[in-house]
Design a protein around this motif. Structure first.
Motif, short mmCIF file in Angstrom:
data_model
loop_
_atom_site.label_atom_id
_atom_site.label_comp_id
_atom_site.label_asym_id
_atom_site.label_seq_id
_atom_site.Cartn_x
_atom_site.Cartn_y
_atom_site.Cartn_z
N ILE A 106 -35.11 -2.37 11.93
CA ILE A 106 -33.86 -2.86 11.87
C ILE A 106 -33.55 -3.37 13.32
O ILE A 106 -33.35 -2.56 14.26
N GLU A 107 -33.33 -4.70 13.44
CA GLU A 107 -33.27 -5.15 14.69
C GLU A 107 -31.81 -5.78 14.83
O GLU A 107 -31.40 -6.28 14.03
N ILE A 108 -31.04 -5.28 15.77
CA ILE A 108 -29.53 -5.35 15.79
C ILE A 108 -29.44 -6.34 17.24
O ILE A 108 -29.49 -5.89 18.19
N ASP A 109 -28.95 -7.57 16.91
CA ASP A 109 -28.96 -8.56 17.86
C ASP A 109 -27.48 -9.08 18.00
O ASP A 109 -26.80 -8.99 17.10
N SER A 110 -27.27 -9.07 19.37
CA SER A 110 -25.89 -9.52 19.55
C SER A 110 -25.79 -11.08 19.17
O SER A 110 -26.86 -11.72 19.19
N LYS A 111 -24.41 -11.62 19.27
CA LYS A 111 -24.31 -13.16 18.78
C LYS A 111 -24.97 -13.91 19.94
O LYS A 111 -25.69 -15.01 19.77
N GLN A 112 -24.97 -13.28 21.12
CA GLN A 112 -25.22 -14.16 22.46
C GLN A 112 -26.99 -14.10 22.34
O GLN A 112 -27.46 -15.09 22.77
N TYR A 113 -27.41 -13.04 21.83
CA TYR A 113 -28.98 -12.98 21.91
C TYR A 113 -29.69 -13.75 20.86
O TYR A 113 -30.48 -14.51 21.13
N VAL A 114 -29.00 -13.92 19.85
CA VAL A 114 -29.41 -14.92 18.73
C VAL A 114 -29.27 -16.26 18.98
O VAL A 114 -29.96 -17.04 19.01
N GLN A 115 -27.89 -16.61 19.86
CA GLN A 115 -27.74 -17.81 20.17
C GLN A 115 -28.64 -18.32 21.52
O GLN A 115 -29.34 -19.63 21.36
N ARG A 116 -29.35 -17.53 22.21
CA ARG A 116 -29.96 -17.87 23.38
C ARG A 116 -31.55 -17.84 22.99
O ARG A 116 -32.30 -18.47 23.45
N ASN A 117 -32.00 -17.18 22.07
CA ASN A 117 -33.27 -17.04 21.74
C ASN A 117 -33.89 -17.30 20.19
O ASN A 117 -35.02 -17.87 20.29
N TYR A 118 -32.90 -17.18 19.36
CA TYR A 118 -33.71 -17.53 17.82
C TYR A 118 -33.79 -19.13 17.68
O TYR A 118 -33.35 -19.89 18.21
N ASP A 119 -34.84 -19.36 16.65
CA ASP A 119 -35.26 -20.66 16.26
C ASP A 119 -34.15 -21.01 15.14
O ASP A 119 -34.01 -20.31 14.07
N SER A 120 -33.16 -22.02 15.39
CA SER A 120 -32.08 -22.06 14.37
C SER A 120 -32.68 -22.72 13.00
O SER A 120 -32.14 -22.29 11.99
N SER A 121 -33.92 -23.28 13.07
CA SER A 121 -34.53 -24.02 11.94
C SER A 121 -35.02 -22.79 11.22
O SER A 121 -34.99 -22.77 9.77
N PHE A 122 -35.40 -21.60 11.76
CA PHE A 122 -36.03 -20.52 11.12
C PHE A 122 -34.81 -19.88 10.14
O PHE A 122 -35.08 -19.51 9.17
N LEU A 123 -33.74 -19.71 10.89
CA LEU A 123 -32.62 -18.83 10.49
C LEU A 123 -31.94 -19.84 9.07
O LEU A 123 -31.48 -19.15 8.10
N GLN A 124 -32.35 -21.13 9.07
CA GLN A 124 -31.51 -21.86 7.94
C GLN A 124 -32.31 -21.39 6.95
O GLN A 124 -31.65 -21.70 5.78
#
Length: 253
Positions: free
Chosen positions: A109-127
């Motif tokens: 269970i990975e709990i990421d802050s909104k800022q962490y998602v925004q700075r690090n995640y691949d947006s195309s992956f989340l789509q």
């Protein structure tokens, strides 16, 4: 004096009522699920307000953990059920549930802050998991990275910070506390009929067996079996003798 006592009593009643209301609101699931008090903290990545905490749900599948969390608190958004990966969004916290590739019986269970998602995640992956509207609000044309979650962190690395074993300071921010929800109590150490530090089975209510003095002793109420501190002291006296005379009873001196 009486007025001061009444004021104090009224203040105490108001405090108790406030505490009760707070506990009821907590029980209703305001905010997000209380993962910190359910699963052990395994890894942390902190970079200012961009934080990521990883907890381990042993012997539970991704859908099972997702149901457990959503039963406790309904998320703002949830991805379709999947055996390998699911997302739950609670306000500024993004829950990324992943089957552990190293131990498939467990869910991370990975709990990421909104800022962490925004700075690090691949947006195309989340789509592939969440709505385009939500992702569009979070990322701009220049934002994001290549990160795709903790299980693939060595391939798709986060742009900021690195994951590490929780430090003392990390634990203060998100203290891990494993709780068994079935109501059973786990005792430390091994069970032994003849050698336990507290008592039989580790219970403070069971007397430890003593091989040197097997008799446990008892409290008796007197009689031939022994004496007791609860026995009344014996009195030594002679029953008075009487003689019948002229209507009088006399005591022998």
């Amino acid at each position: 004096m009486m007025s001061k006592k009444r004021s104090r009593f009224l203040g105490l009643k108001l405090l108790l009522v406030a505490s009760l209301v707070l506990s009821l609101l907590t029980g209703c699931g305001i905010g997000s699920p209380n993962v910190k008090e359910t699963y052990p903290l395994e890894s942390v990545n902190r970079d200012g307000n961009a934080t990521s905490y990883v907890y381990r749900a042993a012997d539970k599948t991704v859908p099972e953990v997702a149901k457990e969390l959503t039963d406790e608190k309904k998320p703002d958004q949830i991805s379709p059920e999947d055996a390998d990966r699911m997302f739950l969004v609670y306000g500024n916290e993004w829950y990324h549930l992943q089957k552990d590739t190293a131990k498939p019986s467990d869910t991370l269970i990975e709990i990421d802050s909104k800022q962490y998602v925004q700075r690090n995640y691949d947006s195309s992956f989340l789509q592939g998991y969440l709505t385009a509207a939500l992702i569009g609000q979070l990322f701009d044309s220049f934002g994001g990275g290549s990160y795709r979650g903790y299980t693939s962190r060595d391939i798709y690395q986060p742009k900021q910070g690195t994951y590490h074993t929780p430090t003392t300071n990390d634990k203060k921010v998100a203290p891990p506390l494993t709780v068994d929800k079935k109501g059973s109590i786990f005792r430390r150490g091994k069970n032994s009929d003849t050698n336990t530090s507290v008592g039989s089975g580790g219970s403070i209510f069971d007397r430890k067996k003593d091989t040197k003095t097997p008799s446990r002793g008892s409290i008796s109420r007197g009689g031939s079996s022994g004496s007791s501190i609860f026995d009344a002291p014996k009195r030594s006296y002679t029953k008075p003798k009487t003689r019948v005379g002229s209507g009088k009873i006399t005591r022998r001196r």
